[in-house]
Design an enzyme around this catalytic site. Structure first.
Site, PDB file in Angstrom:
ATOM      1  N   GLY A   1       0.838  -1.206   0.000  1.00  0.00           N
ATOM      2  CA  GLY A   1       0.000   0.000   0.000  1.00  0.00           C
ATOM      3  C   GLY A   1       0.864   1.244   0.000  1.00  0.00           C
TER       4      GLY A   1
ATOM      5  N   PHE B   1      -0.694   7.336  13.551  1.00  0.00           N
ATOM      6  CA  PHE B   1      -1.428   8.503  14.060  1.00  0.00           C
ATOM      7  C   PHE B   1      -1.093   9.796  13.315  1.00  0.00           C
ATOM      8  CE2 PHE B   1      -1.315   5.500  17.618  1.00  0.00           C
ATOM      9  CZ  PHE B   1      -2.667   5.452  17.955  1.00  0.00           C
TER      10      PHE B   1
ATOM     11  N   LEU C   1      -9.148   3.699  17.055  1.00  0.00           N
ATOM     12  CA  LEU C   1     -10.513   4.183  16.838  1.00  0.00           C
ATOM     13  C   LEU C   1     -10.873   5.220  17.896  1.00  0.00           C
ATOM     14  CD1 LEU C   1     -12.430   0.882  15.918  1.00  0.00           C
ATOM     15  CD2 LEU C   1     -11.170   2.440  14.432  1.00  0.00           C
TER      16      LEU C   1
ATOM     17  N   ASN D   1      -9.210   8.748  17.274  1.00  0.00           N
ATOM     18  CA  ASN D   1      -9.909   9.527  16.246  1.00  0.00           C
ATOM     19  C   ASN D   1     -11.296   9.954  16.727  1.00  0.00           C
ATOM     20  OD1 ASN D   1      -7.900   9.714  14.401  1.00  0.00           O
ATOM     21  ND2 ASN D   1      -8.636   8.097  13.047  1.00  0.00           N
TER      22      ASN D   1
ATOM     23  N   CYS E   1     -10.488   9.339   7.708  1.00  0.00           N
ATOM     24  CA  CYS E   1     -10.634   8.397   8.828  1.00  0.00           C
ATOM     25  C   CYS E   1     -11.623   8.750   9.932  1.00  0.00           C
ATOM     26  CB  CYS E   1      -9.275   8.117   9.443  1.00  0.00           C
ATOM     27  SG  CYS E   1      -8.246   7.116   8.354  1.00  0.00           S
TER      28      CYS E   1
ATOM     29  N   ARG F   1     -10.777  13.510   0.536  1.00  0.00           N
ATOM     30  CA  ARG F   1     -11.631  12.421   1.019  1.00  0.00           C
ATOM     31  C   ARG F   1     -12.521  12.913   2.172  1.00  0.00           C
ATOM     32  NH1 ARG F   1      -7.167   7.738   1.549  1.00  0.00           N
ATOM     33  NH2 ARG F   1      -6.037   9.451   2.525  1.00  0.00           N
TER      34      ARG F   1
HETATM   35  N1  LIG Z   1      -4.757   8.859   5.567  1.00  0.00           N
HETATM   36  C1  LIG Z   1      -4.405   8.912   6.829  1.00  0.00           C
HETATM   37  O1  LIG Z   1      -4.028   9.973   7.322  1.00  0.00           O
HETATM   38  C2  LIG Z   1      -4.433   7.686   7.702  1.00  0.00           C
HETATM   39  C3  LIG Z   1      -4.945   6.467   7.249  1.00  0.00           C
HETATM   40  N2  LIG Z   1      -4.917   5.358   8.058  1.00  0.00           N
HETATM   41  C4  LIG Z   1      -5.344   4.033   7.580  1.00  0.00           C
HETATM   42  O2  LIG Z   1      -4.274   3.520   6.774  1.00  0.00           O
HETATM   43  C5  LIG Z   1      -4.799   2.720   5.707  1.00  0.00           C
HETATM   44  C6  LIG Z   1      -4.306   3.269   4.378  1.00  0.00           C
HETATM   45  O3  LIG Z   1      -4.776   4.594   4.253  1.00  0.00           O
HETATM   46  P1  LIG Z   1      -4.241   5.572   3.115  1.00  0.00           P
HETATM   47  O4  LIG Z   1      -2.772   5.421   2.959  1.00  0.00           O
HETATM   48  O5  LIG Z   1      -4.792   6.909   3.419  1.00  0.00           O
HETATM   49  O6  LIG Z   1      -4.989   4.949   1.828  1.00  0.00           O
HETATM   50  P2  LIG Z   1      -4.675   5.177   0.294  1.00  0.00           P
HETATM   51  O7  LIG Z   1      -5.920   4.937  -0.450  1.00  0.00           O
HETATM   52  O8  LIG Z   1      -3.952   6.473   0.094  1.00  0.00           O
HETATM   53  O9  LIG Z   1      -3.622   4.008  -0.065  1.00  0.00           O
HETATM   54  C7  LIG Z   1      -3.939   2.662  -0.045  1.00  0.00           C
HETATM   55  C8  LIG Z   1      -3.151   1.970  -1.171  1.00  0.00           C
HETATM   56  O10 LIG Z   1      -3.292   0.557  -1.040  1.00  0.00           O
HETATM   57  C9  LIG Z   1      -3.281  -0.016  -2.358  1.00  0.00           C
HETATM   58  N3  LIG Z   1      -3.822  -1.369  -2.281  1.00  0.00           N
HETATM   59  C10 LIG Z   1      -5.091  -1.762  -1.984  1.00  0.00           C
HETATM   60  N4  LIG Z   1      -5.175  -3.099  -1.945  1.00  0.00           N
HETATM   61  C11 LIG Z   1      -3.935  -3.579  -2.227  1.00  0.00           C
HETATM   62  C12 LIG Z   1      -3.387  -4.906  -2.324  1.00  0.00           C
HETATM   63  N5  LIG Z   1      -4.132  -5.979  -2.086  1.00  0.00           N
HETATM   64  N6  LIG Z   1      -2.078  -5.017  -2.632  1.00  0.00           N
HETATM   65  C13 LIG Z   1      -1.309  -3.922  -2.859  1.00  0.00           C
HETATM   66  N7  LIG Z   1      -1.771  -2.654  -2.763  1.00  0.00           N
HETATM   67  C14 LIG Z   1      -3.066  -2.477  -2.442  1.00  0.00           C
HETATM   68  C15 LIG Z   1      -4.096   0.983  -3.174  1.00  0.00           C
HETATM   69  O11 LIG Z   1      -3.854   0.857  -4.552  1.00  0.00           O
HETATM   70  C16 LIG Z   1      -3.633   2.320  -2.585  1.00  0.00           C
HETATM   71  O12 LIG Z   1      -2.579   2.893  -3.319  1.00  0.00           O
HETATM   72  C17 LIG Z   1      -6.322   2.749   5.850  1.00  0.00           C
HETATM   73  O13 LIG Z   1      -6.708   1.623   6.585  1.00  0.00           O
HETATM   74  C18 LIG Z   1      -6.564   4.008   6.657  1.00  0.00           C
HETATM   75  O14 LIG Z   1      -7.759   3.900   7.394  1.00  0.00           O
HETATM   76  C19 LIG Z   1      -4.358   5.409   9.293  1.00  0.00           C
HETATM   77  C20 LIG Z   1      -3.828   6.586   9.787  1.00  0.00           C
HETATM   78  C21 LIG Z   1      -3.835   7.812   9.037  1.00  0.00           C
HETATM   79  O1  LIG Z   2      -6.461   8.267  11.173  1.00  0.00           O
HETATM   80  C1  LIG Z   2      -6.275   9.240  10.482  1.00  0.00           C
HETATM   81  O2  LIG Z   2      -6.544   9.304   9.269  1.00  0.00           O
HETATM   82  C2  LIG Z   2      -5.742  10.503  11.080  1.00  0.00           C
HETATM   83  O3  LIG Z   2      -6.902  11.362  11.283  1.00  0.00           O
HETATM   84  C3  LIG Z   2      -6.603  12.661  11.779  1.00  0.00           C
HETATM   85  O4  LIG Z   2      -5.739  13.338  10.883  1.00  0.00           O
HETATM   86  P1  LIG Z   2      -6.267  14.059   9.563  1.00  0.00           P
HETATM   87  O5  LIG Z   2      -7.629  13.574   9.223  1.00  0.00           O
HETATM   88  O6  LIG Z   2      -5.193  13.917   8.554  1.00  0.00           O
HETATM   89  O7  LIG Z   2      -6.330  15.619   9.916  1.00  0.00           O
HETATM   90  P2  LIG Z   2      -6.791  16.454  11.215  1.00  0.00           P
HETATM   91  O8  LIG Z   2      -5.807  17.525  11.425  1.00  0.00           O
HETATM   92  O9  LIG Z   2      -7.082  15.577  12.370  1.00  0.00           O
HETATM   93  O10 LIG Z   2      -8.140  17.147  10.716  1.00  0.00           O
HETATM   94  C4  LIG Z   2      -9.314  16.381  10.481  1.00  0.00           C
HETATM   95  C5  LIG Z   2     -10.461  17.324  10.147  1.00  0.00           C
HETATM   96  O11 LIG Z   2     -10.868  18.053  11.302  1.00  0.00           O
HETATM   97  C6  LIG Z   2     -10.899  19.447  10.997  1.00  0.00           C
HETATM   98  N1  LIG Z   2     -10.578  20.215  12.232  1.00  0.00           N
HETATM   99  C7  LIG Z   2      -9.435  19.942  12.910  1.00  0.00           C
HETATM  100  C8  LIG Z   2      -9.149  20.629  14.070  1.00  0.00           C
HETATM  101  C9  LIG Z   2     -10.033  21.614  14.548  1.00  0.00           C
HETATM  102  O12 LIG Z   2      -9.834  22.261  15.596  1.00  0.00           O
HETATM  103  N2  LIG Z   2     -11.174  21.849  13.839  1.00  0.00           N
HETATM  104  C10 LIG Z   2     -11.480  21.164  12.687  1.00  0.00           C
HETATM  105  O13 LIG Z   2     -12.534  21.406  12.080  1.00  0.00           O
HETATM  106  C11 LIG Z   2      -9.896  19.632   9.888  1.00  0.00           C
HETATM  107  O14 LIG Z   2     -10.119  20.804   9.165  1.00  0.00           O
HETATM  108  C12 LIG Z   2     -10.132  18.370   9.078  1.00  0.00           C
HETATM  109  O15 LIG Z   2     -11.223  18.529   8.220  1.00  0.00           O
HETATM  110  C13 LIG Z   2      -5.882  12.536  13.117  1.00  0.00           C
HETATM  111  O16 LIG Z   2      -5.531  13.850  13.567  1.00  0.00           O
HETATM  112  C14 LIG Z   2      -4.635  11.660  12.976  1.00  0.00           C
HETATM  113  O17 LIG Z   2      -4.035  11.484  14.252  1.00  0.00           O
HETATM  114  C15 LIG Z   2      -5.030  10.285  12.398  1.00  0.00           C
HETATM  115  O18 LIG Z   2      -3.890   9.486  12.196  1.00  0.00           O
END
Ligand SMILES: NC(=O)C1=CN([C@@H]2O[C@H](COP(=O)(O)OP(=O)(O)OC[C@H]3O[C@@H](n4cnc5c(N)ncnc54)[C@H](O)[C@@H]3O)[C@@H](O)[C@H]2O)C=CC1
Ligand SMILES: O=C(O)[C@H]1O[C@H](OP(=O)(O)OP(=O)(O)OC[C@H]2O[C@@H](n3ccc(=O)[nH]c3=O)[C@H](O)[C@@H]2O)[C@H](O)[C@@H](O)[C@@H]1O
Length: 449
Positions: free
Chosen positions: A8, A127, A186, A189, A241, A311
């Protein structure tokens, strides 16, 4: 040499592995993905995601101990440690639809790993927040590793701990059992989102009473037990998320017969949805209860500043609401492409969280929407400006120039408390700013709550 493979190459896998490669030059890191275009982009000068500081980190290690590849089988087979960082969308059909995590992609990755050999499973939730991902990864509040409470489990936890110990102080590496690690992600968040829904709920009351939500947030945030962070009122939280993780939490509660607990967390999402529709209602009711045929400039489409990620951005629901009332939108965001915006406005709920090549083909462009290259162009000839993302550049705009080019009366609806309300009112705008005292025009045009 220790080898790591991450399945991923997305917002989490890419930056996290790049930082491991920088901090652990003795470890070889391969990031693999089924998306050929994504891997090509990681190997090019135009990385597939925008994240401050990411380019430098990738350039530093790519081709040395950091590799991006589509050869999944080979890298998994060679790796000592495999990370899985693939899509975990909300299910849209069947058992748990609209709540439970869809583990299709996770399961297919797990089955592929299993072909190779038996491995110990750990839970290592990330995180990082987008926009500050590199800083967060360099200096995390904590790293969490959950493992089985067996000797093999403990050994695996220690192995992963030794990777992070290259740069994270030992007291910040927390080790727990598997369920604790899973629920902590969970819960973290959910608690963060809950703070935003709390302050957003207060913003509605502030508007009704004449209080200023920024003053209230500051006053409560100085209480050291509450703290000042995550108390900014907004048009609603977005991102990949918060909603997904809370829905998953709700589902797990329901599966365990805990209806009251599930209902408690559900409310965080309800308030977020309320905040978005409240904003749309305010725009429409202030403009003589109709925006049909009117031009509305949308400044910002990303779910927060410093990212091109859209997203679950609040902008999608707000734009759909205004389009539903027949407005013509002119959208500008410094990091989001026209193709992305049109795609987002055409997708159904939860459809976005699948690998790009498995998403439905882009529908034709919405005729009520155009995407332009700067804020002035968006506002030219518009009846109203809506600020939906807190990009720094929206603070410094020449609002006098914007006012001159707009239809009158000229409205600004600030969903991020970005603009200087008093200054804009002096220029001649009618200004609505989330949770701020309202001017007489807005008070005389009550919106459906
Ligand atoms: N975006 C964020 O800030 C955060 C996301 N997460 C979690 O991390 C995970 C990944 O999130 P993102 O990186 O944002 O998603 P993303 O959509 O940006 O990336 C996921 C990637 O996995 C690939 N993929 C899917 N199935 C696959 C497979 N079977 N083999 C190889 N590649 C595969 C996709 O093509 C894609 O490029 C999710 O479970 C999300 O909930 C956790 C913390 C922060
Ligand atoms: O699991 C995840 O995907 C991540 O989700 C959030 O990170 P992220 O969604 O990237 O960004 P945040 O800074 O948390 O903002 C989330 C949303 O809340 C809004 N927000 C944030 C702070 C605030 O005071 N008010 C507010 O409306 C932001 O504008 C944004 O739309 C968490 O902060 C991360 O710790 C976590 O890893």
């Amino acid at each position: 040499m220790v080898k790591i493979c991450c399945i991923g190459a997305g917002y989490v896998g890419g930056p996290t592995m790049a930082v491991i490669a920088v901090k652990c030059p003795s470890i070889e890191v391969a990031v693999v993905d089924i998306s050929i275009s994504r891997i090509q982009a990681w190997n090019s000068d135009h990385l597939p995601i925008y994240e401050p500081g990411l380019d430098e980190v990738v350039k530093q290690r790519r081709g040395k101990n950091l590799f991006f590849s589509t050869d999944i089988e080979r890298h998994v087979a060679e790796a000592d440690i495999v990370f899985v960082s693939v899509n975990t969308p909300t299910k849209t059909r069947g058992l748990g639809a609209g709540k439970a995590a869809d583990l299709t992609y996770w399961e297919s990755a797990a089955r592929m790993i299993r072909q190779d050999c038996r491995r110990e499973i750990l839970s290592n939730p990330e995180f990082l927040a987008e926009g500050t991902a590199i800083l967060d990864l360099f200096n995390p509040d904590r790293v969490l590793i959950g493992g089985r409470e067996t000797s093999d489990g403990r050994k695996a936890v220690e192995t992963l701990k030794s990777v992070y110990a290259h740069w994270v102080p030992e007291d910040k590496i927390l080790c727990t059992n598997l369920w604790s690690a899973e629920l902590s992600k969970l819960a973290a968040n959910a608690f963060l989102a809950q703070r935003i829904s709390s302050v957003n709920a207060m913003s509605a009351l502030c508007e009704a009473t004449g209080a200023d939500v920024a003053q209230v947030a500051h006053a409560i945030g100085t209480d050291s037990r509450i703290g000042p962070k995550f108390l900014k009122a907004s048009v609603g939280f977005g991102g990949s998320c918060f909603q997904k993780d809370i829905l998953n939490l709700v589902y797990i509660c329901e599966c365990n017969g805990l209806a009251e607990v599930a209902g408690y967390w559900k409310q965080v999402i309800k308030v977020n949805d309320y905040q978005k529709s409240r904003f749309v209602n305010r725009v429409v009711s202030s403009m003589f209860n109709t925006v049909a045929g009117k031009k509305v400039a949308i400044l910002g489409f990303a779910f927060k500043k410093d990212t091109g990620d859209t997203r679950e951005t609040a902008a999608i629901d707000v734009c759909k609401g205004l389009i539903g009332d027949k407005a013509h939108l002119r959208i500008y965001d410094p990091q989001v492409s026209e193709e992305q915006i049109q795609r987002d406005l055409a997708l159904n709920k939860f459809e976005w969280d699948h690998p790009a090549h498995l998403q439905p083909p882009a529908a034709g462009a919405d005729k009520q929407v155009s995407v332009v290259g700067d804020a002035y162009e968006a506002a030219k000839g518009a009846h109203a400006v809506c600020v939906l993302t807190e990009w720094g550049e929206f603070k410094g705009l020449d609002y006098g120039r914007i006012y001159e080019g707009m239809q009158k009366p000229a409205f600004v609806f600030d969903g991020r408390n970005v603009v200087d309300v008093e200054k804009l009112r002096e220029i001649g705008f009618i200004v609505y700013s989330i949770g701020k005292p309202m001017d007489s025009w807005l008070k005389d045009m009550p919106a459906v709550a």
